[in-house]
Design a protein around this motif. Structure first.
Motif, mmCIF file in Angstrom:
data_model
loop_
_atom_site.group_PDB
_atom_site.id
_atom_site.type_symbol
_atom_site.label_atom_id
_atom_site.label_comp_id
_atom_site.label_asym_id
_atom_site.label_seq_id
_atom_site.Cartn_x
_atom_site.Cartn_y
_atom_site.Cartn_z
ATOM 1 N N PRO A 77 -7.498 -9.269 14.271
ATOM 2 C CA PRO A 77 -8.448 -9.302 13.163
ATOM 3 C C PRO A 77 -7.773 -9.813 11.882
ATOM 4 O O PRO A 77 -6.593 -9.592 11.656
ATOM 5 C CB PRO A 77 -8.897 -7.850 13.013
ATOM 6 C CG PRO A 77 -7.835 -7.052 13.665
ATOM 7 C CD PRO A 77 -7.225 -7.923 14.725
ATOM 8 N N VAL A 78 -8.538 -10.473 11.061
ATOM 9 C CA VAL A 78 -8.027 -11.017 9.808
ATOM 10 C C VAL A 78 -8.105 -9.928 8.743
ATOM 11 O O VAL A 78 -9.141 -9.289 8.575
ATOM 12 C CB VAL A 78 -8.868 -12.245 9.382
ATOM 13 C CG1 VAL A 78 -8.401 -12.792 8.047
ATOM 14 C CG2 VAL A 78 -8.832 -13.297 10.453
ATOM 15 N N ALA A 79 -6.996 -9.764 8.001
ATOM 16 C CA ALA A 79 -6.964 -8.749 6.952
ATOM 17 C C ALA A 79 -7.725 -9.256 5.740
ATOM 18 O O ALA A 79 -7.677 -10.443 5.414
ATOM 19 C CB ALA A 79 -5.523 -8.437 6.579
ATOM 20 N N ALA A 80 -8.398 -8.360 5.052
ATOM 21 C CA ALA A 80 -9.147 -8.730 3.850
ATOM 22 C C ALA A 80 -8.167 -9.010 2.719
ATOM 23 O O ALA A 80 -7.137 -8.343 2.590
ATOM 24 C CB ALA A 80 -10.093 -7.608 3.458
ATOM 25 N N PRO A 81 -8.435 -10.006 1.867
ATOM 26 C CA PRO A 81 -7.512 -10.294 0.760
ATOM 27 C C PRO A 81 -7.540 -9.158 -0.266
ATOM 28 O O PRO A 81 -8.547 -8.466 -0.436
ATOM 29 C CB PRO A 81 -8.065 -11.591 0.166
ATOM 30 C CG PRO A 81 -9.501 -11.619 0.571
ATOM 31 C CD PRO A 81 -9.574 -10.913 1.884
ATOM 32 N N ALA A 82 -6.432 -9.028 -0.969
ATOM 33 C CA ALA A 82 -6.324 -7.980 -1.977
ATOM 34 C C ALA A 82 -7.204 -8.341 -3.166
ATOM 35 O O ALA A 82 -7.281 -9.495 -3.568
ATOM 36 C CB ALA A 82 -4.877 -7.830 -2.418
ATOM 37 N N VAL A 83 -7.850 -7.327 -3.740
ATOM 38 C CA VAL A 83 -8.739 -7.532 -4.875
ATOM 39 C C VAL A 83 -7.993 -7.151 -6.142
ATOM 40 O O VAL A 83 -7.405 -6.074 -6.231
ATOM 41 C CB VAL A 83 -10.021 -6.687 -4.732
ATOM 42 C CG1 VAL A 83 -10.922 -6.840 -5.944
ATOM 43 C CG2 VAL A 83 -10.737 -7.059 -3.467
ATOM 44 N N ALA A 84 -7.998 -8.050 -7.136
ATOM 45 C CA ALA A 84 -7.316 -7.759 -8.401
ATOM 46 C C ALA A 84 -8.126 -6.753 -9.203
ATOM 47 O O ALA A 84 -9.351 -6.851 -9.295
ATOM 48 C CB ALA A 84 -7.142 -9.034 -9.200
ATOM 49 N N VAL A 85 -7.433 -5.814 -9.814
ATOM 50 C CA VAL A 85 -8.078 -4.798 -10.627
ATOM 51 C C VAL A 85 -8.212 -5.356 -12.037
ATOM 52 O O VAL A 85 -7.257 -5.886 -12.598
ATOM 53 C CB VAL A 85 -7.240 -3.501 -10.636
ATOM 54 C CG1 VAL A 85 -7.863 -2.444 -11.537
ATOM 55 C CG2 VAL A 85 -7.077 -3.000 -9.230
ATOM 56 N N PRO A 86 -9.407 -5.274 -12.660
ATOM 57 C CA PRO A 86 -9.556 -5.799 -14.023
ATOM 58 C C PRO A 86 -8.698 -5.017 -15.015
ATOM 59 O O PRO A 86 -8.345 -3.870 -14.781
ATOM 60 C CB PRO A 86 -11.039 -5.630 -14.319
ATOM 61 C CG PRO A 86 -11.580 -4.741 -13.279
ATOM 62 C CD PRO A 86 -10.624 -4.747 -12.128
#
Length: 120
Positions: A77-86
């Motif tokens: 499975p492909v890992a979800a990209p990291a989301v930047a915190v505002p």
């Protein structure tokens, strides 16, 4: 009974033979029907060949899709990209500009702003 005497039977036989001979004499010879049969046979052969070709293409596509499905099921499975915190220092900063039209401008046909021959 309809036919009781030998004369009546003889008249029936003569009528039947005469009808048979008249039918043979008026028959076109079968050329037209033989030609139509040959044309229909050829069309059926082409249609059948086209049908068989399409079945083979369909079966090949099914095999290809099953192979692709098996490959996708066995893939990691492909890992979800990291989301930047505002930034917490500026919580009310605008995220994106609005695509809305400024107040006071009127919409044009298809919203073409540079149409020739229009005023306003």
């Amino acid at each position: 009974m309809l036919f009781t005497t030998p004369t009546q039977w003889l008249a029936l036989a003569i009528a039947l033979i005469a009808g048979w001979l008249f039918g043979l004499a008026s028959h076109p010879g079968g050329r037209k029907w033989k030609q139509r049969y040959a044309e229909e046979r050829d069309v059926h052969g082409r249609t059948r060949k086209d049908y068989d070709t399409r079945l083979a293409e369909r079966d090949a596509r099914v095999v290809e899709l099953e192979r692709e499905n098996a490959r996708l099921l066995s893939a990691a499975p492909v890992a979800a990209p990291a989301v930047a915190v505002p930034n917490a220092a500026a919580p009310h900063a605008p995220i994106a500009q609005s695509a809305a039209r400024p107040a006071g401008t009127r919409a044009r046909w298809f919203d073409w702003n540079n149409r020739i021959g229009t005023n306003g």
